[in-house]
Motif scaffolding. Structure first.
Motif, PDB file in Angstrom:
ATOM      1  N   ILE A 268      78.142 -26.914  54.975  1.00 23.32           N
ATOM      2  CA  ILE A 268      76.761 -27.766  53.868  1.00 23.32           C
ATOM      3  C   ILE A 268      76.409 -28.607  55.305  1.00 23.32           C
ATOM      4  N   SER A 269      77.080 -29.603  55.641  1.00 20.91           N
ATOM      5  CA  SER A 269      76.891 -30.893  56.541  1.00 20.91           C
ATOM      6  C   SER A 269      75.845 -30.147  57.985  1.00 20.91           C
ATOM      7  N   TRP A 270      76.187 -28.814  57.807  1.00 21.99           N
ATOM      8  CA  TRP A 270      75.715 -27.750  59.391  1.00 21.99           C
ATOM      9  C   TRP A 270      74.543 -27.418  59.123  1.00 21.99           C
ATOM     10  N   LEU A 271      74.173 -26.689  58.410  1.00 25.28           N
ATOM     11  CA  LEU A 271      72.999 -26.030  57.047  1.00 25.28           C
ATOM     12  C   LEU A 271      72.846 -27.552  57.187  1.00 25.28           C
TER      13      LEU A 271
ATOM     14  N   LEU B 267      73.782 -38.131  53.847  1.00 23.95           N
ATOM     15  CA  LEU B 267      72.386 -38.858  52.945  1.00 23.95           C
ATOM     16  C   LEU B 267      71.894 -37.950  52.384  1.00 23.95           C
ATOM     17  N   ALA B 268      71.704 -36.261  53.181  1.00 28.00           N
ATOM     18  CA  ALA B 268      70.774 -35.561  53.349  1.00 28.00           C
ATOM     19  C   ALA B 268      71.307 -34.246  51.744  1.00 28.00           C
ATOM     20  N   VAL B 269      72.853 -34.186  51.451  1.00 33.22           N
ATOM     21  CA  VAL B 269      73.582 -33.792  51.295  1.00 33.22           C
ATOM     22  C   VAL B 269      73.588 -33.492  49.659  1.00 33.22           C
ATOM     23  N   ASP B 270      73.468 -34.369  48.834  1.00 30.04           N
ATOM     24  CA  ASP B 270      73.511 -34.707  47.538  1.00 30.04           C
ATOM     25  C   ASP B 270      71.541 -34.875  46.870  1.00 30.04           C
ATOM     26  N   LEU B 271      71.062 -34.514  47.732  1.00 25.76           N
ATOM     27  CA  LEU B 271      69.796 -34.840  47.321  1.00 25.76           C
ATOM     28  C   LEU B 271      69.390 -33.509  46.478  1.00 25.76           C
ATOM     29  N   PRO B 272      68.834 -33.457  44.965  1.00 21.51           N
ATOM     30  CA  PRO B 272      68.193 -32.543  44.261  1.00 21.51           C
ATOM     31  C   PRO B 272      67.702 -31.424  44.796  1.00 21.51           C
ATOM     32  N   GLU B 273      68.787 -30.379  44.224  1.00 26.54           N
ATOM     33  CA  GLU B 273      68.589 -29.129  44.474  1.00 26.54           C
ATOM     34  C   GLU B 273      67.351 -28.035  43.914  1.00 26.54           C
ATOM     35  N   VAL B 274      66.545 -27.593  44.959  1.00 23.88           N
ATOM     36  CA  VAL B 274      65.481 -26.878  44.146  1.00 23.88           C
ATOM     37  C   VAL B 274      65.075 -25.484  44.728  1.00 23.88           C
TER      38      VAL B 274
ATOM     39  N   SER C 167      80.189 -33.171  49.451  1.00 24.17           N
ATOM     40  CA  SER C 167      80.706 -33.685  50.398  1.00 24.17           C
ATOM     41  C   SER C 167      81.078 -35.458  49.319  1.00 24.17           C
ATOM     42  N   GLU C 168      81.713 -36.532  50.887  1.00 27.44           N
ATOM     43  CA  GLU C 168      81.941 -37.445  50.658  1.00 27.44           C
ATOM     44  C   GLU C 168      80.845 -38.513  50.911  1.00 27.44           C
ATOM     45  N   THR C 169      79.811 -38.803  49.711  1.00 27.01           N
ATOM     46  CA  THR C 169      78.235 -39.030  50.275  1.00 27.01           C
ATOM     47  C   THR C 169      78.058 -40.198  49.591  1.00 27.01           C
ATOM     48  N   ALA C 170      79.228 -40.822  48.245  1.00 24.10           N
ATOM     49  CA  ALA C 170      79.263 -41.344  48.269  1.00 24.10           C
ATOM     50  C   ALA C 170      80.087 -42.486  48.766  1.00 24.10           C
ATOM     51  N   ARG C 171      79.983 -42.116  49.664  1.00 24.21           N
ATOM     52  CA  ARG C 171      81.108 -42.708  50.426  1.00 24.21           C
ATOM     53  C   ARG C 171      80.171 -43.346  51.109  1.00 24.21           C
TER      54      ARG C 171
END
Lengths: 229, 180
Positions: free
Chosen positions: B73-76, A54-61, B119-123
């Motif tokens: 990345i998911s860990w961070l 849910l947070a991985v695709d937030l816009p980068e800043v 990542s598989e965010t679309a999912r």
């Protein structure tokens, strides 16, 4: 409640815990269980992984450039790693640390006979993939590591090997193959005895009798920095 | 280009106290993590503090990464999100949320330095779409805004227990969808 109901309830609690939805009392109770229950930890990690998307695709800043310099200064050797210690320790849940210490003192209280010196350093080695939970406590006066394995074992027909990464060194030195027994004492060779306190320990999966090459050949199962108790 | 494997290597080296690897990890990931902090905290100064705290924690806890089974990345992102929600909970007076335009208008990171595999965010978005809109909204708000059951119940004008039942059912459906 059946066993499967209990599992589902734990799974839901793990999800609520990750979302930070449990009230403080329930959260503290859950954390107490977490520190002792690998299955529960696994459930928490699974929810963390699912929800992180849910947070991985937030816009980068881009953060301000000054932050980078400030941060690198804070991890510089004279900046004092030690000073920063209580902060992360607190952040990560002092409860875990206390429980772990209690467990270790109880375990080594039984292991070390009267008159033996108590350990002053500790590393907790956890390999969730293999269900291994192990603590390594170091008694510098005797150059001895006291190993206590509360769960898990080597893979069938394989051995577990213990390694030491001296501080700042990218290569590890072998401290030997771990015996099958849950409790073991490992004498650290004189050359390395002084390097344990500031080093990092690791365990790897190796052929029976240990790595034939002098460096880890199989999966590295767990890595843990040695901490002062 | 920075791949997840590169980031994993950086984290492993950080566990061995390699400051160069730490700087490289910061360069490769800080814009992503700052984006998360800004989104959750909605306040620039606080997000800057939180960002430093995240990387200090990574410096000290890099050795715990191997045991979590997360992608790097998911860990961070998880470390950052948890820390920011902890901050939200400690916050006495709520800070006005940042205008979305302010976040977007910020200087964008150098794309070369910031390439991170998606990542598989679309999912997860697809799976949330399978839930009724208010229920998906509740899951997102709990994760990204750190809202409590009480806040979610007030927002959706339902009793707290109803909200808890909703959310728990949503979690099970979400899991079922994601593991399908």
């Amino acid at each position: 409640m059946t066993e499967s109901d209990g599992r589902q309830e734990d799974d839901l609690l793990a999800g609520e815990y990750v979302l930070h939805l449990l009230d403080p009392e329930a959260r503290a109770a859950f954390e107490r269980r977490l520190s002792q229950d690998l299955t529960l930890r696994r459930l928490v990690h699974d929810w963390e992984i699912r929800l992180a998307d849910l947070a991985v695709d937030l816009p980068e800043v881009a953060p301000p450039a000054a932050l980078r310099a400030a941060l690198l200064k804070r991890i510089a050797p004279e900046g004092g790693d030690r000073k920063a210690l209580p902060r992360w320790l607190f952040g990560f849940g002092a409860g875990f640390a206390v429980l772990l210490l209690l467990t270790v003192f109880m375990a080594f209280g039984l292991l070390t006979g009267p008159g033996e010196r108590p350990p002053s350093y500790l590393a907790e080695l956890v390999a969730e993939s293999d269900g291994i939970v192990m603590t390594a406590a170091y008694v510098p006066e005797d150059s001895t590591l006291l190993i206590s394995r509360s769960a898990g074992a080597a893979r069938p027909g394989r051995s577990l090997e213990l390694w030491l990464f001296p501080e700042g060194s990218p290569t590890a030195v072998s401290l030997g193959v771990l015996p099958d027994e849950a409790e073991a004492r490992i004498l650290v060779p004189g050359d390395y005895a002084g390097l344990v306190a500031t080093g990092t320990l690791a365990i790897s999966d190796e052929p029976p009798g240990g790595s034939p090459t002098g460096s880890a050949t199989g999966d590295v199962l767990a890595v843990a920095a040695v901490q002062k108790i | 280009m920075t791949t997840p494997a590169d980031i994993e290597t950086m984290i492993a080296r950080i566990a061995l106290r390699d400051r160069g690897a730490f700087a490289a990890l910061y360069d490769a990931t800080s814009a992503k993590i700052f984006g998360v902090c800004l989104r959750v905290l909605g306040n620039r100064a606080e997000a800057e503090d939180a960002l430093q705290e995240v990387y200090l924690r990574v410096w000290h806890k890099a050795d715990s990464y191997a045991v979590t089974g997360h992608s790097p990345i998911s860990w961070l992102v998880t470390v950052a999100r948890n820390l920011c929600v902890d901050r939200l909970r400690r916050r006495k007076v709520p800070v006005q949320a940042l205008d979305a335009a302010e976040v977007v208008a910020d200087s964008r990171p150098d794309p070369e330095a910031q390439v991170i595999a998606r990542s598989e965010t679309a999912r997860i978005d697809q799976c949330l779409d399978e839930l009724e809109a208010p229920r998906a909204d509740a899951v997102r708000r709990a994760y990204l805004d750190g809202e409590t059951y009480a806040e979610l119940a007030a927002r959706h004008a339902v009793p707290l227990n109803t909200m808890r039942t909703w959310l728990r059912r949503s979690l099970m459906k979400l899991k079922e969808c994601l593991t399908r």
